[in-house]
Design a protein around this motif. Structure first.
Motif, short mmCIF file in Angstrom:
data_model
loop_
_atom_site.label_atom_id
_atom_site.label_comp_id
_atom_site.label_asym_id
_atom_site.label_seq_id
_atom_site.Cartn_x
_atom_site.Cartn_y
_atom_site.Cartn_z
N TYR A 1 -15.47 42.50 -11.02
CA TYR A 1 -15.04 41.66 -9.90
C TYR A 1 -15.74 40.30 -9.92
O TYR A 1 -15.13 39.25 -9.67
CB TYR A 1 -15.32 42.39 -8.59
CG TYR A 1 -14.95 41.59 -7.37
CD1 TYR A 1 -15.92 40.85 -6.67
CD2 TYR A 1 -13.63 41.55 -6.92
CE1 TYR A 1 -15.58 40.10 -5.56
CE2 TYR A 1 -13.29 40.80 -5.81
CZ TYR A 1 -14.26 40.07 -5.13
OH TYR A 1 -13.91 39.34 -4.04
N GLU A 2 -17.05 40.32 -10.21
CA GLU A 2 -17.81 39.06 -10.27
C GLU A 2 -17.28 38.15 -11.37
O GLU A 2 -17.18 36.92 -11.19
CB GLU A 2 -19.29 39.36 -10.50
CG GLU A 2 -19.99 39.92 -9.27
CD GLU A 2 -21.48 40.12 -9.51
OE1 GLU A 2 -21.91 39.94 -10.65
OE2 GLU A 2 -22.18 40.45 -8.53
N LEU B 1 -14.26 38.12 -12.57
CA LEU B 1 -12.96 37.61 -12.13
C LEU B 1 -13.13 36.49 -11.10
O LEU B 1 -12.45 35.46 -11.16
CB LEU B 1 -12.16 38.77 -11.53
CG LEU B 1 -10.74 38.43 -11.07
CD1 LEU B 1 -9.88 38.01 -12.26
CD2 LEU B 1 -10.10 39.63 -10.39
N ALA B 2 -14.07 36.70 -10.18
CA ALA B 2 -14.31 35.69 -9.15
C ALA B 2 -14.86 34.39 -9.75
O ALA B 2 -14.51 33.28 -9.33
CB ALA B 2 -15.31 36.25 -8.11
N LYS C 1 -5.57 41.03 -14.97
CA LYS C 1 -6.87 41.69 -14.84
C LYS C 1 -6.98 42.43 -13.52
O LYS C 1 -7.46 43.57 -13.45
CB LYS C 1 -8.00 40.67 -14.97
CG LYS C 1 -8.15 40.12 -16.38
CD LYS C 1 -9.29 39.12 -16.45
CE LYS C 1 -9.46 38.56 -17.88
NZ LYS C 1 -10.54 37.56 -17.95
N GLN C 2 -6.52 41.75 -12.42
CA GLN C 2 -6.58 42.40 -11.11
C GLN C 2 -5.68 43.63 -11.07
O GLN C 2 -6.01 44.67 -10.50
CB GLN C 2 -6.15 41.40 -10.03
CG GLN C 2 -6.29 41.94 -8.60
CD GLN C 2 -7.73 42.27 -8.26
OE1 GLN C 2 -8.61 41.45 -8.48
NE2 GLN C 2 -7.96 43.46 -7.73
N ILE D 1 -7.36 46.43 -12.86
CA ILE D 1 -8.39 47.05 -12.00
C ILE D 1 -7.73 47.95 -10.96
O ILE D 1 -8.17 49.08 -10.71
CB ILE D 1 -9.23 45.95 -11.32
CG1 ILE D 1 -10.08 45.22 -12.37
CG2 ILE D 1 -10.13 46.55 -10.24
CD1 ILE D 1 -10.82 44.02 -11.82
N ASP D 2 -6.62 47.43 -10.34
CA ASP D 2 -5.92 48.22 -9.32
C ASP D 2 -5.34 49.49 -9.91
O ASP D 2 -5.39 50.57 -9.31
CB ASP D 2 -4.80 47.38 -8.68
CG ASP D 2 -5.34 46.21 -7.87
OD1 ASP D 2 -4.58 45.27 -7.61
OD2 ASP D 2 -6.54 46.29 -7.48
N ALA E 1 -17.44 48.17 -11.87
CA ALA E 1 -16.40 47.55 -11.04
C ALA E 1 -16.91 46.25 -10.41
O ALA E 1 -16.18 45.26 -10.32
CB ALA E 1 -15.96 48.53 -9.95
N ARG E 2 -18.20 46.26 -9.98
CA ARG E 2 -18.78 45.05 -9.38
C ARG E 2 -18.84 43.91 -10.39
O ARG E 2 -18.49 42.75 -10.08
CB ARG E 2 -20.18 45.36 -8.86
CG ARG E 2 -20.84 44.19 -8.14
CD ARG E 2 -22.28 44.50 -7.79
NE ARG E 2 -23.10 44.61 -8.99
CZ ARG E 2 -23.58 43.54 -9.65
NH1 ARG E 2 -23.30 42.31 -9.24
NH2 ARG E 2 -24.31 43.71 -10.73
N GLU F 1 -8.09 52.00 -10.59
CA GLU F 1 -8.50 52.66 -9.35
C GLU F 1 -7.46 53.68 -8.90
O GLU F 1 -7.78 54.79 -8.45
CB GLU F 1 -8.72 51.62 -8.25
CG GLU F 1 -9.14 52.18 -6.90
CD GLU F 1 -10.48 52.88 -6.97
OE1 GLU F 1 -11.21 52.70 -7.96
OE2 GLU F 1 -10.78 53.64 -6.02
#
Length: 367
Positions: free
Chosen positions: A208-209, A211-212, A264-265, A268-269, A204-205, A272
């Motif tokens: 997120y990285e 995506l950021a 993508k977000q 991920i949501d 997950a990290r 989860e």
């Protein structure tokens, strides 16, 4: 030969001395013999312990025998009881000190053996507690390291934990070896759960990285474009059409990238959300299972109680039915010439029998 007449010597009780009584003759020598034949035994082991008890028994027997003689004499010679008591006490005093000394020695040895037994029990208890504490210390140490484990240390920790387990001499745990093995299995399961959790968090990290990073690159491109647009403000006036077209293209690309980032977000949501829903489903399934087991158990207990109650009613039912059935007409039907009377009697018999059968059914239906 003429029968000889044996004269009986008459002795007054006042002249009788306790030491002269036949019941006490020879007892002093016997008491002294008991002392001589049963010397004091110092207890050093089980053998001497048994010998000491035999000596003590001999002393007790000697004393109680004299005491019996005293009782016998006292019942026959109440007048000289005090003198007899004094004499018997003197006789008892021959062995009593030896008896008491031997008794003290027996008790001393028994106390020493009891203390030795208690010390052995204490040592055994401390031995077991020490082994169990060692196992628990090993478990808590490994458990603490598992709980504080980081993702980048998983591989090295697995090696270290396996080495620690393999290098442990399980023979030192004696009869608690299986307990240690159980703790090891528990630690391995805890480690597997921790690794799974850390892996999911790491994935997950990274997502997120990534995506950021893409978002930052997009922002940088956007900022660079805005600066370029400002710098080329004058040129836009001359090349308005080309700029509009370029802006539309960039806007489309930006929208596309923003859409991809949003998707993508969203993925991920949703992942989860799905994970949480799966956890909730598992928890609900477990709760439903426990509730079902409880309900099944209660239903089974209720069914068994009902069976037991019905079984307990059987004797009373049988008695009631036997009583009711005793009312049935069992005698042969009488020969009656009058048809009306015969018909009426037959009707009464059949009606009563039906009623009795109905009563039996009522008893059978009682629950």
């Amino acid at each position: 030969m003429k029968n000889q007449v044996k004269k009986t010597e008459i002795i007054s009780l006042e002249s009788v001395k306790a030491s002269m009584l036949p019941e006490l003759q020879g007892w002093k020598a016997k008491q002294e013999a008991v002392v001589e034949e049963n010397p004091f035994v110092a207890i050093t082991d089980n053998k001497t312990y048994e010998e000491a008890k035999k000596s003590r028994t001999a002393y007790v027997t000697a004393r109680t025998t004299i005491e019996k003689q005293e009782t016998l004499i006292a019942s026959k010679l109440k007048i000289v009881r005090n003198e007899v008591s004094t004499e018997t006490k003197n006789l008892i005093d021959i062995t009593l000190p030896h008896e008491e000394k031997q008794q003290m020695e027996v008790r001393r040895y028994e106390a020493a053996k009891e203390k030795e037994r208690e010390e052995k029990e204490k040592a055994e208890k401390e031995r077991k507690e020490a082994i169990q504490n060692k196992i628990e210390t090993f478990y808590q140490l490994q458990k603490g390291q598992i709980e504080s484990l980081l993702f980048d240390k998983i591989k090295s920790f697995k090696v270290e934990m396996n080495e620690s387990i393999n290098n442990t001499d399980v023979s030192e745990f004696e009869e608690f070896e299986l307990q240690f093995a159980s703790k090891v299995q528990l630690l391995k399961q805890q480690l597997d759960d921790k690794v799974k959790s850390l892996t999911e968090k790491e994935e997950a990290r990274l997502a997120y990285e990534k995506l950021a990073k893409e978002k930052a690159e997009f922002e940088a491109q956007k900022k660079a474009k805005e600066e370029s647009d400002k710098k080329e403000a004058k040129e836009r006036e001359e090349k308005q059409k080309a700029i509009d077209a370029e802006n539309k293209r960039v806007a489309d690309e930006n929208a596309k990238k923003q859409k991809e980032l949003d998707e993508k977000q969203k993925a991920i949501d949703e992942a989860e959300k799905k994970r949480k829903e799966e956890v909730a489903v598992k928890e609900k399934a477990e709760a439903d299972r426990i509730a079902k087991e409880k309900a099944d158990k209660e239903a089974k207990e209720k069914e068994e109680a009902e069976k037991k109650r019905i079984e307990e009613l059987k004797p009373d039912k049988e008695k009631a039915m036997q009583y009711i059935e005793s009312l049935l007409f069992t005698a042969d039907f009488p020969e009656i010439k009058d048809q009306a009377i015969a018909k009426e009697l037959l009707s009464i018999r059949d009606g009563l029998n039906k009623t009795i059968i109905a009563f039996n059914n009522q008893i059978l239906n009682i629950k």
